[in-house]
Design an enzyme around this catalytic site. Structure first.
Site, PDB file in Angstrom:
ATOM      1  N   ASP A  24       5.139  18.339 -54.569  1.00 62.89           N
ATOM      2  CA  ASP A  24       4.371  17.710 -55.632  1.00 62.89           C
ATOM      3  C   ASP A  24       5.275  16.848 -56.499  1.00 62.89           C
ATOM      4  O   ASP A  24       6.497  16.857 -56.360  1.00 62.89           O
ATOM      5  CB  ASP A  24       3.633  18.756 -56.464  1.00 62.89           C
ATOM      6  CG  ASP A  24       2.206  18.319 -56.783  1.00 62.89           C
ATOM      7  OD1 ASP A  24       1.978  17.102 -56.951  1.00 62.89           O
ATOM      8  OD2 ASP A  24       1.317  19.180 -56.850  1.00 62.89           O
ATOM      9  N   GLU A  25       4.638  16.105 -57.428  1.00 69.50           N
ATOM     10  CA  GLU A  25       5.351  15.044 -58.128  1.00 69.50           C
ATOM     11  C   GLU A  25       6.447  15.539 -59.062  1.00 69.50           C
ATOM     12  O   GLU A  25       7.402  14.807 -59.341  1.00 69.50           O
ATOM     13  CB  GLU A  25       4.369  14.154 -58.904  1.00 69.50           C
ATOM     14  CG  GLU A  25       3.810  14.737 -60.200  1.00 69.50           C
ATOM     15  CD  GLU A  25       2.660  15.706 -59.986  1.00 69.50           C
ATOM     16  OE1 GLU A  25       2.180  16.277 -60.985  1.00 69.50           O
ATOM     17  OE2 GLU A  25       2.227  15.909 -58.829  1.00 69.50           O
TER      18      GLU A  25
ATOM     19  N   LYS B 145       1.158  24.165 -53.064  1.00 66.23           N
ATOM     20  CA  LYS B 145       0.760  24.723 -54.351  1.00 66.23           C
ATOM     21  C   LYS B 145       1.217  26.174 -54.421  1.00 66.23           C
ATOM     22  O   LYS B 145       1.212  26.871 -53.412  1.00 66.23           O
ATOM     23  CB  LYS B 145      -0.758  24.635 -54.525  1.00 66.23           C
ATOM     24  CG  LYS B 145      -1.313  23.212 -54.493  1.00 66.23           C
ATOM     25  CD  LYS B 145      -0.877  22.389 -55.678  1.00 66.23           C
ATOM     26  CE  LYS B 145      -1.507  20.993 -55.638  1.00 66.23           C
ATOM     27  NZ  LYS B 145      -1.094  20.148 -56.773  1.00 66.23           N
TER      28      LYS B 145
ATOM     29  N   LYS C  86     -11.058  15.008 -58.931  1.00 64.66           N
ATOM     30  CA  LYS C  86     -10.784  15.265 -60.346  1.00 64.66           C
ATOM     31  C   LYS C  86     -10.239  14.067 -61.112  1.00 64.66           C
ATOM     32  O   LYS C  86     -10.187  14.099 -62.350  1.00 64.66           O
ATOM     33  CB  LYS C  86      -9.791  16.428 -60.479  1.00 64.66           C
ATOM     34  CG  LYS C  86      -8.356  16.095 -60.037  1.00 64.66           C
ATOM     35  CD  LYS C  86      -7.428  17.297 -60.196  1.00 64.66           C
ATOM     36  CE  LYS C  86      -5.998  16.941 -59.795  1.00 64.66           C
ATOM     37  NZ  LYS C  86      -5.081  18.111 -59.905  1.00 64.66           N
TER      38      LYS C  86
ATOM     39  N   LYS D 107       3.551  17.793 -48.282  1.00 64.88           N
ATOM     40  CA  LYS D 107       4.532  17.209 -49.194  1.00 64.88           C
ATOM     41  C   LYS D 107       4.783  18.079 -50.414  1.00 64.88           C
ATOM     42  O   LYS D 107       3.981  18.947 -50.771  1.00 64.88           O
ATOM     43  CB  LYS D 107       4.064  15.823 -49.645  1.00 64.88           C
ATOM     44  CG  LYS D 107       2.963  15.829 -50.676  1.00 64.88           C
ATOM     45  CD  LYS D 107       2.674  14.420 -51.156  1.00 64.88           C
ATOM     46  CE  LYS D 107       1.887  14.419 -52.464  1.00 64.88           C
ATOM     47  NZ  LYS D 107       2.697  14.895 -53.615  1.00 64.88           N
TER      48      LYS D 107
ATOM     49  N   HIS E 237       4.215   8.259 -54.723  1.00 64.27           N
ATOM     50  CA  HIS E 237       3.330   8.979 -55.632  1.00 64.27           C
ATOM     51  C   HIS E 237       3.219   8.160 -56.919  1.00 64.27           C
ATOM     52  O   HIS E 237       4.203   7.586 -57.381  1.00 64.27           O
ATOM     53  CB  HIS E 237       3.878  10.373 -55.928  1.00 64.27           C
ATOM     54  CG  HIS E 237       2.892  11.282 -56.601  1.00 64.27           C
ATOM     55  ND1 HIS E 237       2.478  11.098 -57.905  1.00 64.27           N
ATOM     56  CD2 HIS E 237       2.237  12.382 -56.152  1.00 64.27           C
ATOM     57  CE1 HIS E 237       1.606  12.046 -58.228  1.00 64.27           C
ATOM     58  NE2 HIS E 237       1.439  12.839 -57.176  1.00 64.27           N
TER      59      HIS E 237
END
Length: 423
Positions: A178-179, A150, A306, A176, A266
């Site tokens: 992110d998408e 992040k 979330k 990893k 993912h």
């Protein structure tokens, strides 16, 4: 012949039938039997009117059959000859194609699929699977711990690699992309890959533990294959693909490349088709199909955190990935997974160290627990966040309550002051 020609209520399901269970709400005042028959027709050999090219023999041999209707659930059996072997895209063009756009159907949800074993075995399944993932990292007897770098977007390769190193050195097994990070100007794929694999090596040298960096190779098929081949050549052990946006054919091309790496799936965009309870496709159906085409580890939700999706839905997806025989209800045939490796489920989405006890209860040991903001949002930074997760996991493995364990675990204590524990 109308939709009634596709009704065979009380008929037997054959061993070689591909079987689907749909939740169906007819439009206006249409009868559920007629609507179910229309779904069976449109998803097999029928259309909106009689055609002279469809003989009675063809209809008898190739039609889908509505074998039961229980409330709003219709079970439809398809002869496997309707489906090209090893072609998941073609399967979905049938069982989830035009039928979702029919005016006579107000709501339609594909709840379950049973592939006949002979047909299922035309797909390769996971190349590595749960056992191969554990062998790759040398980790046994506990869940794996992972994080996502992040912020999702914006870091240059050097800064991205530093986050990878900090997380791995402090306790993460895998880190990893992110998408939505692929190869943007601020982070070209090749530069990021090389920097992060170097960070992985440094973390391994420091900790004496094997680690996994998971680059996102999602792209047009030929580009994706080139990126995956580059990752393999440089010593990557994992690659990630956004399996829904890349499509079944893209995933199968990646699996068929035989590069030997763990294939991380993912599920970006899944909620566009899975979230509405009475319309779309259940996540457990996508999970089973992903296992068939070769995904080794797959996001399935968390039941906490979330993301939408309750525990029952998550457990169904986990069963589809890890089961030897997946039960799908007393009135629906079980899925036989003979000859297939198990896929590792991934819990990911809004998680922090306080969620670990609940996650361990839901998933057990065969899972990757993956944290983004719940690591990098720690008051003392990424390394402290990774340590807090490992400490929370250790408490779960030892059967200790976090309220006690935190007393001797400063990183965890700080995390729990920021985020409330979840049971």
């Amino acid at each position: 012949m109308g939709p009634e020609a596709y009704l065979d209520l009380g008929g037997e399901i054959q061993e070689d039938d591909l079987v689907c269970r749909f939740r169906l709400r007819p439009a206006r005042d249409a009868a559920v039997e007629a609507s179910a028959g229309a779904v069976a027709a449109e998803s097999s050999i029928g259309t909106w009117t009689d055609v002279k090219t469809l003989s009675a023999e063809m209809r008898s041999r190739l039609r889908a059959r509505v074998v039961s209707i229980e409330g709003d659930l219709a079970t439809i059996a398809y002869p496997d000859i309707l489906f090209e072997k090893g072609n998941m895209a073609q399967v979905y063009s049938g069982i989830a194609g035009n039928i979702f756009g029919m005016k006579g159907i107000e709501r339609l949800r594909l709840e379950s699929v049973r592939f006949p074993l002979r047909y299922l075995q035309s797909f390769p399944g996971p190349q590595r699977g749960v056992a191969g993932i554990r062998e790759t990292l040398g980790i046994y007897g506990r869940p794996l711990v992972g994080t996502i770098v992040k912020p999702k977007l914006g870091l240059d390769p050097k800064a991205h690699a530093q986050v990878v190193y900090d997380a791995m050195e402090a306790g993460c097994d895998v880190v990893k992309d992110d998408e939505n990070l692929t190869s943007q100007p601020f982070s070209p794929f090749s530069e990021r890959l090389a920097a992060c694999l170097d960070a992985r090596k440094r973390a391994e040298d420091k900790t004496g533990e094997a680690k996994g960096y998971i680059p996102n190779v999602t792209a047009p098929a030929q580009v994706m294959l080139r990126r995956a081949a580059e990752a393999a050549r440089l010593g990557a052990r994992f690659v990630m693909v956004d399996f829904i946006t890349a499509g079944w054919s893209g995933v199968q091309s990646l699996r068929d490349a035989g590069l030997g790496m763990v294939l991380h799936g993912h599920r970006a965009m899944h909620a566009a088709v899975t979230r509405i309870p009475d319309h779309g496709i259940a996540m457990c159906v996508l999970a089973a199909s992903a296992r068939a085409v070769g995904i080794d580890q797959l996001h399935v939700g968390t039941a906490v955190g979330k993301m939408a999706g309750g525990e029952a839905d998550v457990v169904k997806s986990v069963d589809a990935l890890r089961g030897e025989t997946t039960e799908q209800g007393s009135s629906f045939p079980a899925q036989d997974w003979t000859g297939f490796k198990r896929t590792m489920p991934i819990a990911s989405g809004g998680l922090h160290p306080g969620h670990v006890p609940a996650l361990y209860r839901i998933f057990g040991k065969e899972v990757i627990l993956q944290f983004g903001g719940g690591i990098h949002g720690h008051p003392d930074g990424t390394a402290a966040g990774a340590r807090a997760v490992r400490q929370s996991l250790q408490a779960a493995l030892e059967g200790m309550d976090l309220s006690e364990f935190r007393k001797g675990a400063p990183a965890l204590d700080r995390a729990l002051k920021q985020w409330e524990p979840q049971r």
